[in-house]
Structure formats: C-alpha cells, structure tokens
Design a protein around this motif. Structure first.
Motif, PDB file in Angstrom:
ATOM      1  N   GLU A 232       0.836  -1.203   0.000  1.00  0.00           N
ATOM      2  CA  GLU A 232       0.000   0.000   0.000  1.00  0.00           C
ATOM      3  C   GLU A 232       0.873   1.256   0.000  1.00  0.00           C
ATOM      4  O   GLU A 232       1.667   1.476   0.918  1.00  0.00           O
ATOM      5  CB  GLU A 232      -0.929   0.027   1.215  1.00  0.00           C
ATOM      6  CG  GLU A 232      -2.069  -0.973   1.144  1.00  0.00           C
ATOM      7  CD  GLU A 232      -1.688  -2.353   1.665  1.00  0.00           C
ATOM      8  OE1 GLU A 232      -2.541  -3.263   1.622  1.00  0.00           O
ATOM      9  OE2 GLU A 232      -0.539  -2.516   2.110  1.00  0.00           O
ATOM     10  N   PRO A 233       0.712   2.123  -0.997  1.00  0.00           N
ATOM     11  CA  PRO A 233       1.572   3.310  -1.089  1.00  0.00           C
ATOM     12  C   PRO A 233       1.355   4.337   0.008  1.00  0.00           C
ATOM     13  O   PRO A 233       2.303   5.016   0.415  1.00  0.00           O
ATOM     14  CB  PRO A 233       1.221   3.883  -2.466  1.00  0.00           C
ATOM     15  CG  PRO A 233      -0.127   3.339  -2.801  1.00  0.00           C
ATOM     16  CD  PRO A 233      -0.185   1.989  -2.164  1.00  0.00           C
ATOM     17  N   ASP A 234       0.115   4.482   0.495  1.00  0.00           N
ATOM     18  CA  ASP A 234      -0.145   5.510   1.498  1.00  0.00           C
ATOM     19  C   ASP A 234       0.620   5.276   2.799  1.00  0.00           C
ATOM     20  O   ASP A 234       0.766   6.204   3.606  1.00  0.00           O
ATOM     21  CB  ASP A 234      -1.648   5.602   1.799  1.00  0.00           C
ATOM     22  CG  ASP A 234      -2.425   6.247   0.663  1.00  0.00           C
ATOM     23  OD1 ASP A 234      -1.800   6.630  -0.351  1.00  0.00           O
ATOM     24  OD2 ASP A 234      -3.662   6.360   0.788  1.00  0.00           O
ATOM     25  N   SER A 253      -2.884   0.196  -6.011  1.00  0.00           N
ATOM     26  CA  SER A 253      -3.918   1.094  -6.549  1.00  0.00           C
ATOM     27  C   SER A 253      -4.391   0.712  -7.939  1.00  0.00           C
ATOM     28  O   SER A 253      -5.481   1.104  -8.353  1.00  0.00           O
ATOM     29  CB  SER A 253      -3.375   2.520  -6.609  1.00  0.00           C
ATOM     30  OG  SER A 253      -2.349   2.599  -7.593  1.00  0.00           O
ATOM     31  N   THR A 268     -10.291   4.175  -6.096  1.00  0.00           N
ATOM     32  CA  THR A 268      -9.115   3.424  -5.656  1.00  0.00           C
ATOM     33  C   THR A 268      -9.387   2.827  -4.284  1.00  0.00           C
ATOM     34  O   THR A 268     -10.222   3.337  -3.534  1.00  0.00           O
ATOM     35  CB  THR A 268      -7.856   4.302  -5.579  1.00  0.00           C
ATOM     36  OG1 THR A 268      -8.052   5.333  -4.613  1.00  0.00           O
ATOM     37  CG2 THR A 268      -7.501   4.899  -6.934  1.00  0.00           C
ATOM     38  N   SER A 272      -4.536   3.532  -0.891  1.00  0.00           N
ATOM     39  CA  SER A 272      -4.006   4.332  -2.005  1.00  0.00           C
ATOM     40  C   SER A 272      -4.951   5.500  -2.280  1.00  0.00           C
ATOM     41  O   SER A 272      -5.298   5.795  -3.407  1.00  0.00           O
ATOM     42  CB  SER A 272      -3.825   3.483  -3.258  1.00  0.00           C
ATOM     43  OG  SER A 272      -5.035   2.853  -3.631  1.00  0.00           O
ATOM     44  N   TYR A 275      -1.795   8.409  -2.810  1.00  0.00           N
ATOM     45  CA  TYR A 275      -0.779   8.099  -3.804  1.00  0.00           C
ATOM     46  C   TYR A 275      -1.308   7.029  -4.749  1.00  0.00           C
ATOM     47  O   TYR A 275      -1.590   5.910  -4.322  1.00  0.00           O
ATOM     48  CB  TYR A 275       0.507   7.647  -3.114  1.00  0.00           C
ATOM     49  CG  TYR A 275       1.031   8.648  -2.100  1.00  0.00           C
ATOM     50  CD1 TYR A 275       1.287   9.964  -2.479  1.00  0.00           C
ATOM     51  CD2 TYR A 275       1.264   8.288  -0.775  1.00  0.00           C
ATOM     52  CE1 TYR A 275       1.758  10.893  -1.562  1.00  0.00           C
ATOM     53  CE2 TYR A 275       1.743   9.203   0.145  1.00  0.00           C
ATOM     54  CZ  TYR A 275       1.994  10.502  -0.248  1.00  0.00           C
ATOM     55  OH  TYR A 275       2.458  11.421   0.662  1.00  0.00           O
ATOM     56  N   VAL A 292       4.694   4.403  -7.406  1.00  0.00           N
ATOM     57  CA  VAL A 292       3.518   3.528  -7.371  1.00  0.00           C
ATOM     58  C   VAL A 292       3.313   2.925  -8.755  1.00  0.00           C
ATOM     59  O   VAL A 292       2.988   3.625  -9.720  1.00  0.00           O
ATOM     60  CB  VAL A 292       2.256   4.300  -6.934  1.00  0.00           C
ATOM     61  CG1 VAL A 292       1.087   3.321  -6.765  1.00  0.00           C
ATOM     62  CG2 VAL A 292       2.506   5.050  -5.638  1.00  0.00           C
TER      63      VAL A 292
END
Length: 321
Positions: A232-234, A253, A268, A272, A275, A292
């Motif tokens: 997960e990017p966040d 995402s 999304t 995400s 990001y 990402v």
C-alpha cells in the motif's frame, strides 16, 4: 498479455498526482476467508463507479477496456539516482512488477509471458510488490514454474498484498518461496559489497497484515542504501524520516484501473487514497521518494481504461555527493 510497448519516464522530482478516490475499511488475518467488503472498497462501490464510466464509453469502448487495454503492457523505463548506492552497483537494473491478481483475468500463462518479458530485460534484481492472487491461493500453483524462470543476480524479493490474505496467505507465501522469491515480512536482506551495502526491506500488508517498519529496518547499517517494498503506497507517510529510506516501491492502486480525462481515477482502494500512480515525494517530512506501479492485473472487474498494465524498469545510479 499480447502486446508490450516501451515508454521513457523523464527523470524529474517526484510530484503529486490526482487524488480522486472512494474507499471502505477493514482488516483480517492469514488463512481466513474474508468477505471482500470488509477489507477495502465494497464491490457495490466499484461496480457503481465503473458502470457509470463504461456506460459513457459505449459498447466499442467497453470492449476495448476488457479485451484491449488489459493486454497492452507498458514498459516504463526510469533512471534514478540514489545516495549511498555502492559504486560497484552503479547502473544496476531493478525490475518492479505488482498486482498480478491471478484468477481474475490473468492466469499462469500470463505469468509465463511476463517472465519472458522480464528476463528479456536482463534484470539485476526483481521486486514484486504484492497481490499475486486475486483470492484463491491454488491458482498460483501452476505459475510456480514461471516464477522460477525470473532470475536475477542480486535476487528476487516480494511482499504480500491484501488479496494474498483473502484465503490462505501461508500457501501464497510458500509458493512464492518455491518460485525463488525471498518473501520479506517485516524483514530485510542486505547485499554487501566492499564499497557499501544495499538493503532491501519489506513490510507485511497494511490492511490485513501487521506491518512493523522498525522491525523491518532492524540491523540495517546507517551507511546502507535503503529500498523499501510495501504493497500500500499511502503507508509511506508512516515511515519515520530518521530511518533514512531512499526509495519506496508500492502497487495496490492499479492506478485506479479506470481513469477518465480531466478527472483521473474513478475509484481506488483504501491504502491508495493519496498516492495513486507514478512518482511522489512522500513521508512525514516529504523525505521519501515513492513510486507507485499500476500493476499487471485487475480486481473486481477484468477491465482497464486509460490505465495500462505496467512493468517498471529502474536503472539505479549512485548520486554524486
């Protein structure tokens, strides 16, 4: 996966992209059968947003989103300078792929084709950033041979994603390791050279796992160049600046999977919201470069629009001091 097309991402400062999202919430554990609505966006949310977008496209456009774009792989080439990268590793090629979602649209034969494309790039390192399966772990079994063909001198590394947890995360983990990938679950691997160290750290999934960045970074020397794999990017905004990571690679995402002109991602998943695709400068103090990847597969519906599947090929250079 029928076609691949190359593109060159201009080297530039990480930037913020669009932030249009709709999400839900949830959590679960390995080996459990988790209802999809409990861990991310609900199926109703995704279908409602997607149906509106597809209806606007008409029959021809909808066919393209199903049979065309999901099979049109884009290879994105990026040159990236990293401080503290050992000079002996200058110019190394790192390939990132993510979100195969085997079982929904993609199958073992698609993984075989992807292995051909990856190996054609002669990678020095291969990183997978989660969601190998869509839900059932068993669909990965016939794909183990394809994973074994993905070989790189500096190793193959992977983290789990939330979909890997839906039925049997232990089985997914075992098959990834049978395929030659080193699974990093709040752990790191250090590549030591006479002139420095490159550390690859990986975290457990944010939504259904138990990520621990301090455990994942334990034992990495101060002078090491540090790359973090996190589905997960966040989660990048939770990485303490004092841990001094030089790069985070994420997926999750799908770039939104369905994107509209002048609007961006229709929807999304949680994890995400902020990001979504491409480069960002993330972290609590904006100290962490984050990339990402849009992923290979799809979830909820086997469609993509204005959001082609992506294979990212990084050439890493030592940044002059």
């Amino acid at each position: 996966m029928n076609r691949a097309e190359d593109s060159l991402a201009e080297k530039e400062e990480p930037r913020l992209n669009d932030q249009y999202t709709l999400n839900a919430i949830g959590r679960g554990r390995a080996g459990s059968l988790i209802k999809p609505g409990l861990y991310s966006m609900s199926r109703r949310q995704f279908l409602k947003g997607s149906a509106a977008a597809l209806a606007a496209l008409g029959a021809g456009g909808a066919g393209y989103t199903w049979l065309g774009e999901p099979n049109w792989l884009e290879k994105v080439y990026i040159e990236l300078e990293l401080t503290q990268l050992p000079a002996s590793l200058n110019g190394m090629k790192l390939i990132q792929f993510s979100d195969m979602h085997l079982g929904l649209g993609n199958h073992a034969k698609d993984l075989e084709q992807l292995a051909d494309i990856i190996m054609g790039e002669q990678p020095d390192m291969i990183c997978f950033t989660g969601d190998m399966v869509d839900d059932e772990a068993a669909v990965l079994q016939p794909g183990i041979g394809a994973l074994r063909r993905m070989k790189a001198p500096l190793g193959q590394y992977a983290v789990l994603g939330n979909h890997d947890y839906l039925q049997d995360a232990l089985a997914v983990s075992r098959m990834m390791e049978e395929g030659g990938f080193r699974l990093l679950m709040n752990d790191n691997h250090q590549i030591r050279r006479e002139d420095g160290i490159l550390a690859i750290a990986g975290l457990d999934d944010q939504l259904l796992g138990n990520p621990d960045i301090h455990k994942g970074a334990a034992g990495i020397p101060t002078e090491a160049c540090r790359i973090l794999l996190m589905h997960e990017p966040d989660y990048a905004d939770r990485i303490p600046a004092e841990l001094n990571f030089h790069l985070q690679l994420s997926g999750h995402s799908h770039g939104g999977q369905i994107r509209l002109p002048m609007f961006g991602a229709v929807i999304t998943p949680r994890g995400s919201r902020k990001y979504i695709m491409g480069w960002y400068q993330a972290g609590p103090t904006g100290q962490l470069p984050l990339y990402v990847n849009r992923g290979i597969g799809m979830s909820q519906l086997p469609v993509r629009f204005m959001c082609r599947p992506e294979l990212t090929i990084f050439t890493l250079k030592r940044k002059p001091v």
